[in-house]
Structure formats: structure tokens, C-alpha cells
Design a protein around this motif. Structure first.
Motif, PDB file in Angstrom:
ATOM      1  N   THR A  14       0.822  -1.215   0.000  1.00 24.92           N
ATOM      2  CA  THR A  14       0.000   0.000   0.000  1.00 24.92           C
ATOM      3  C   THR A  14       0.855   1.265   0.000  1.00 24.92           C
ATOM      4  O   THR A  14       0.325   2.364   0.004  1.00 24.92           O
ATOM      5  CB  THR A  14      -0.902   0.043   1.243  1.00 24.92           C
ATOM      6  N   ARG A  15       2.178   1.106   0.031  1.00 22.43           N
ATOM      7  CA  ARG A  15       3.045   2.282   0.154  1.00 22.43           C
ATOM      8  C   ARG A  15       3.426   2.872  -1.182  1.00 22.43           C
ATOM      9  O   ARG A  15       3.548   2.168  -2.156  1.00 22.43           O
ATOM     10  CB  ARG A  15       4.329   1.897   0.889  1.00 22.43           C
ATOM     11  N   ARG A  16       3.697   4.151  -1.154  1.00 19.12           N
ATOM     12  CA  ARG A  16       4.183   4.799  -2.367  1.00 19.12           C
ATOM     13  C   ARG A  16       5.686   4.613  -2.532  1.00 19.12           C
ATOM     14  O   ARG A  16       6.179   4.371  -3.601  1.00 19.12           O
ATOM     15  CB  ARG A  16       3.872   6.304  -2.347  1.00 19.12           C
ATOM     16  N   ASP A  17       6.421   4.755  -1.424  1.00 25.43           N
ATOM     17  CA  ASP A  17       7.877   4.694  -1.551  1.00 25.43           C
ATOM     18  C   ASP A  17       8.349   3.237  -1.518  1.00 25.43           C
ATOM     19  O   ASP A  17       7.780   2.403  -0.838  1.00 25.43           O
ATOM     20  CB  ASP A  17       8.541   5.481  -0.428  1.00 25.43           C
ATOM     21  N   PRO A  18       9.395   2.953  -2.251  1.00 26.25           N
ATOM     22  CA  PRO A  18       9.842   1.564  -2.361  1.00 26.25           C
ATOM     23  C   PRO A  18      10.840   1.135  -1.279  1.00 26.25           C
ATOM     24  O   PRO A  18      11.256  -0.017  -1.268  1.00 26.25           O
ATOM     25  CB  PRO A  18      10.521   1.542  -3.729  1.00 26.25           C
ATOM     26  N   ALA A  19      11.215   2.045  -0.362  1.00 31.96           N
ATOM     27  CA  ALA A  19      12.247   1.702   0.634  1.00 31.96           C
ATOM     28  C   ALA A  19      11.885   0.396   1.333  1.00 31.96           C
ATOM     29  O   ALA A  19      10.740   0.174   1.716  1.00 31.96           O
ATOM     30  CB  ALA A  19      12.384   2.823   1.660  1.00 31.96           C
ATOM     31  N   SER A  20      12.874  -0.441   1.487  1.00 37.71           N
ATOM     32  CA  SER A  20      12.585  -1.766   2.020  1.00 37.71           C
ATOM     33  C   SER A  20      12.362  -1.707   3.526  1.00 37.71           C
ATOM     34  O   SER A  20      12.842  -0.811   4.216  1.00 37.71           O
ATOM     35  CB  SER A  20      13.720  -2.715   1.683  1.00 37.71           C
ATOM     36  N   VAL A  21      11.632  -2.667   4.036  1.00 34.97           N
ATOM     37  CA  VAL A  21      11.347  -2.751   5.465  1.00 34.97           C
ATOM     38  C   VAL A  21      12.158  -3.900   6.049  1.00 34.97           C
ATOM     39  O   VAL A  21      12.120  -5.019   5.537  1.00 34.97           O
ATOM     40  CB  VAL A  21       9.850  -3.012   5.720  1.00 34.97           C
ATOM     41  N   SER A  49       4.679  -5.437  17.816  1.00 31.96           N
ATOM     42  CA  SER A  49       3.761  -6.530  17.467  1.00 31.96           C
ATOM     43  C   SER A  49       2.331  -6.058  17.196  1.00 31.96           C
ATOM     44  O   SER A  49       1.676  -6.554  16.288  1.00 31.96           O
ATOM     45  CB  SER A  49       3.731  -7.571  18.594  1.00 31.96           C
ATOM     46  N   GLY A  50       1.864  -5.094  17.986  1.00 33.58           N
ATOM     47  CA  GLY A  50       0.465  -4.694  17.879  1.00 33.58           C
ATOM     48  C   GLY A  50       0.163  -3.697  16.780  1.00 33.58           C
ATOM     49  O   GLY A  50      -1.013  -3.461  16.456  1.00 33.58           O
ATOM     50  N   ASP A  51       1.213  -3.100  16.205  1.00 30.75           N
ATOM     51  CA  ASP A  51       0.913  -2.014  15.259  1.00 30.75           C
ATOM     52  C   ASP A  51       1.902  -1.918  14.092  1.00 30.75           C
ATOM     53  O   ASP A  51       2.010  -0.876  13.455  1.00 30.75           O
ATOM     54  CB  ASP A  51       0.830  -0.668  16.008  1.00 30.75           C
ATOM     55  N   PHE A  52       2.609  -3.028  13.791  1.00 26.55           N
ATOM     56  CA  PHE A  52       3.648  -2.891  12.757  1.00 26.55           C
ATOM     57  C   PHE A  52       3.085  -2.700  11.360  1.00 26.55           C
ATOM     58  O   PHE A  52       3.734  -2.102  10.502  1.00 26.55           O
ATOM     59  CB  PHE A  52       4.677  -4.035  12.825  1.00 26.55           C
ATOM     60  N   GLU A  53       1.863  -3.198  11.123  1.00 25.25           N
ATOM     61  CA  GLU A  53       1.319  -2.996   9.766  1.00 25.25           C
ATOM     62  C   GLU A  53       1.015  -1.520   9.510  1.00 25.25           C
ATOM     63  O   GLU A  53       1.354  -0.980   8.451  1.00 25.25           O
ATOM     64  CB  GLU A  53       0.087  -3.872   9.561  1.00 25.25           C
ATOM     65  N   ALA A  54       0.399  -0.860  10.492  1.00 21.90           N
ATOM     66  CA  ALA A  54       0.153   0.585  10.349  1.00 21.90           C
ATOM     67  C   ALA A  54       1.481   1.319  10.171  1.00 21.90           C
ATOM     68  O   ALA A  54       1.592   2.237   9.349  1.00 21.90           O
ATOM     69  CB  ALA A  54      -0.602   1.122  11.570  1.00 21.90           C
ATOM     70  N   ALA A  55       2.502   0.895  10.918  1.00 21.58           N
ATOM     71  CA  ALA A  55       3.810   1.551  10.817  1.00 21.58           C
ATOM     72  C   ALA A  55       4.395   1.383   9.410  1.00 21.58           C
ATOM     73  O   ALA A  55       4.919   2.338   8.828  1.00 21.58           O
ATOM     74  CB  ALA A  55       4.768   0.981  11.861  1.00 21.58           C
ATOM     75  N   VAL A  56       4.304   0.168   8.869  1.00 20.26           N
ATOM     76  CA  VAL A  56       4.828  -0.071   7.522  1.00 20.26           C
ATOM     77  C   VAL A  56       4.070   0.791   6.513  1.00 20.26           C
ATOM     78  O   VAL A  56       4.666   1.427   5.637  1.00 20.26           O
ATOM     79  CB  VAL A  56       4.745  -1.571   7.168  1.00 20.26           C
ATOM     80  N   GLU A  57       2.753   0.829   6.656  1.00 22.37           N
ATOM     81  CA  GLU A  57       1.956   1.648   5.728  1.00 22.37           C
ATOM     82  C   GLU A  57       2.359   3.120   5.796  1.00 22.37           C
ATOM     83  O   GLU A  57       2.304   3.828   4.800  1.00 22.37           O
ATOM     84  CB  GLU A  57       0.461   1.494   6.058  1.00 22.37           C
ATOM     85  N   VAL A 107      10.923  -2.346  11.680  1.00 20.46           N
ATOM     86  CA  VAL A 107       9.869  -2.645  12.651  1.00 20.46           C
ATOM     87  C   VAL A 107      10.460  -3.575  13.710  1.00 20.46           C
ATOM     88  O   VAL A 107      11.285  -4.436  13.404  1.00 20.46           O
ATOM     89  CB  VAL A 107       8.608  -3.277  12.007  1.00 20.46           C
ATOM     90  N   ARG A 108      10.061  -3.374  14.953  1.00 21.13           N
ATOM     91  CA  ARG A 108      10.653  -4.101  16.092  1.00 21.13           C
ATOM     92  C   ARG A 108       9.602  -5.035  16.681  1.00 21.13           C
ATOM     93  O   ARG A 108       8.676  -4.592  17.339  1.00 21.13           O
ATOM     94  CB  ARG A 108      11.121  -3.096  17.148  1.00 21.13           C
ATOM     95  N   VAL A 109       9.742  -6.326  16.405  1.00 22.49           N
ATOM     96  CA  VAL A 109       8.671  -7.262  16.748  1.00 22.49           C
ATOM     97  C   VAL A 109       9.197  -8.387  17.647  1.00 22.49           C
ATOM     98  O   VAL A 109      10.132  -9.091  17.276  1.00 22.49           O
ATOM     99  CB  VAL A 109       8.048  -7.848  15.463  1.00 22.49           C
ATOM    100  N   GLY A 110       8.580  -8.549  18.809  1.00 18.74           N
ATOM    101  CA  GLY A 110       8.949  -9.625  19.724  1.00 18.74           C
ATOM    102  C   GLY A 110       7.798 -10.595  19.942  1.00 18.74           C
ATOM    103  O   GLY A 110       7.838 -11.755  19.524  1.00 18.74           O
ATOM    104  N   THR A 111       6.741 -10.113  20.604  1.00 21.20           N
ATOM    105  CA  THR A 111       5.635 -10.975  21.024  1.00 21.20           C
ATOM    106  C   THR A 111       5.009 -11.752  19.866  1.00 21.20           C
ATOM    107  O   THR A 111       4.659 -12.927  20.025  1.00 21.20           O
ATOM    108  CB  THR A 111       4.559 -10.118  21.727  1.00 21.20           C
TER     109      THR A 111
END
Ligand SMILES: *Cc1c(COP(=O)(O)O)cnc(C)c1O
Length: 241
Positions: free
Chosen positions: A34-41, A216-224, A230-234
Motif C-alpha cells: 500500500t506504500r508509495r515509496d519503495p524503501a525496504s522494510v 507486534s500490535g501495530d507494525f502494519e500501520a507503521a509499515v503503511e 519494525v521491532r517485533v517480539g511478542t
């Protein structure tokens, strides 16, 4: 919790680490569409409180970056596991631990004062290293969290950028906790806009290419909203016990 139940929970998490990493990576890829910029995650797999065996399993499943929030805990793990991945410091750093931090981490996400930046610069110079760092911004101004205010962050970037042995790569934030990731989205937007506005100043030695945001709870919104780390543990290891 009774011991047998506890063991059951751990066994479940051990078995599912590989699947969980794949699921998180798939969700990141979907959000990225869904992003405009191509920078990798890049996925920073948060291993605080997680034992070596489970960390090894995560690395075998493709974890390239591991995030720790305490210097001492990370030091013990890195001494044991070594360079199996790139280690990042994501938690608050006290100046008196700067020497160890510079030895251990490829990226420090949590620089929140000029004094800390100066100490990291001093310690990095002694090692002949240029330490990559992010500036942590406390967007909501929560007293319980570290981070520079939005208003003062540009000045910190300008001053810290003058230090020769640190290299600013971008910004990091932790929004207030919420069950609903839509509550985090406005904070992610503010961080991205702040980075864009600082980038327009073209400050030498201050790249605004990394945005560390989303857990964990909000990484998709962050990526968008433009996260590059993104920092994901749980979501990978289960609840920390
Ligand atoms: C623990 C931690 C995370 C990971 O949180 P989860 O909700 O377990 O994904 C991310 N960032 C920081 C700074 C943390 O301390």
C-alpha cells in the motif's frame, strides 16, 4: 501458572517461531504493497528475555537483525552467540553503558540527548568506529518514556550531526500503548513528517533514511506509514514470561 502448563506454553512457542517469523514477514510484505515509496522494510526481531536456543531458532528461520533493550543482557547473549546476526539496541541507554553499547551494537535506536550522543561519539572514537544511531522521539510527550520532544528533535539532530564518530541514520518512536493499531497511526505519520522536514535541511552527516517504528500490535500501520525498521517480539516468540 503451574509448571506443566508453563512448559506447554514454551514448547508451543519454540515450535512456532519459524512459522511466526514467516507470518510476520508476509504481513509486512502485504502492508508494504500500500506504500508509495519503495524503501525496504527490515524486521528487527526483539529477543529481550528470550533464551539462546530460541534466538538460534529465529536466526535459522531468517532473522537477520536482533533487537535487545538492555546492554548487560545483550552483552551476555552476544558473548555466547557471537555474530550470528546484526545486533541493535532498542531500549533506553544510560551514558555509563555507552562504552559497551558501542562495542556491541550495529545500530542504537535510542539516542535521546546530546549528552548521550557526545558520550557515544567519545567511546566510538576510542574504538576507531563510526557508530550508527537513530534519534528517539517521544511524540506523545509521555513522562514514562524516553525520547526528545518533536519540537527539540531537529536541534538535537543538527548538534549530534557535528560529531565525527556517530552517524545519524534516522528517527525512532514508541507511541502510547493501545489495543488498536489505528491509534498508533497518527504518531507514525508525525515521525515520518518530522524526518521529511529534517531531511529538507540537508544537514551533513544526518541521513533521514531509517524510520524505526511499529511493534507486534501495530507494525502494519507503521509499515503503511513509512517504517523501514519494525521491532517485533511478542508476535514471534509469544508473550514474554
Ligand atoms: C519490547 C520492545 C519491542 C517489541 O515489543 P512487542 O510488543 O513484543 O513486539 C519493540 N520496541 C521496543 C523499544 C521494545 O522495548
Amino acid at each position: 501458572m503451574p509448571a506443566d502448563q508453563l512448559a506447554g506454553r514454551q514448547a508451543f512457542h519454540v515450535m512456532s517461531i519459524t512459522d511466526n517469523i514467516k507470518t510476520v514477514m508476509d504481513r509486512i510484505a502485504a502492508a508494504q504493497l500500500t506504500r508509495r515509496d519503495p524503501a525496504s522494510v527490515k524486521l528487527v526481531i526483539v529477543t529481550k528475555t528470550i533464551d539462546s536456543e530460541r534466538i538460534r531458532e529465529a536466526v535459522a528461520a531468517g532473522a537477520a537483525i536482533l533487537g535487545e533493550n538492555r546492554v548487560q543482557e545483550a552483552k551476555e547473549k552476544i558473548e555466547k552467540l557471537g555474530g550470528i546476526a546484526s545486533w541493535h539496541l532498542i531500549g533506553h541507554l544510560q551514558a555509563n553503558k555507552a562504552r559497551h553499547a558501542v562495542k556491541l551494537f550495529d545500530l542504537i535506536h535510542s539516542v535521546d540527548s546530546l549528552a548521550l550522543a557526545q558520550e557515544l561519539d567519545r567511546q566510538a572514537a576510542k574504538l576507531g568506529k563510526v557508530q550508527n544511531v537513530l534519534i528517539e522521539v517521544n511524540i506523545a510527550g509521555e513522562a514514562s518514556k524516553a525520547g526528545m520532544t518533536v519540537r527539540k528533535a531537529p536541534a538535537l539532530v543538527r548538534e549530534a550531526a557535528k560529531l565525527g564518530n556517530i552517524a545519524i541514520q534516522g528517527l525512532m518512536t514508541i507511541p502510547p500503548f493501545s489495543e488498536d493499531q489505528e491509534d498508533s497511526r497518527p504518531y507514525f505519520c508525525v515521525l515520518r513528517e518530522l524526518a521529511e522536514s529534517i531531511a529538507k535541511e540537508h544537514i551533513p552527516n544526518a541521513a533521514m533514511k531509517e524510520l524505526s517504528m511499529g511493534m507486534s500490535g501495530d507494525f502494519e500501520a507503521a509499515v503503511e506509514e513509512g517504517a523501514t525498521l519494525v521491532r517485533v517480539g511478542t508476535a514471534i516468540f509469544g508473550e514474554r514470561i
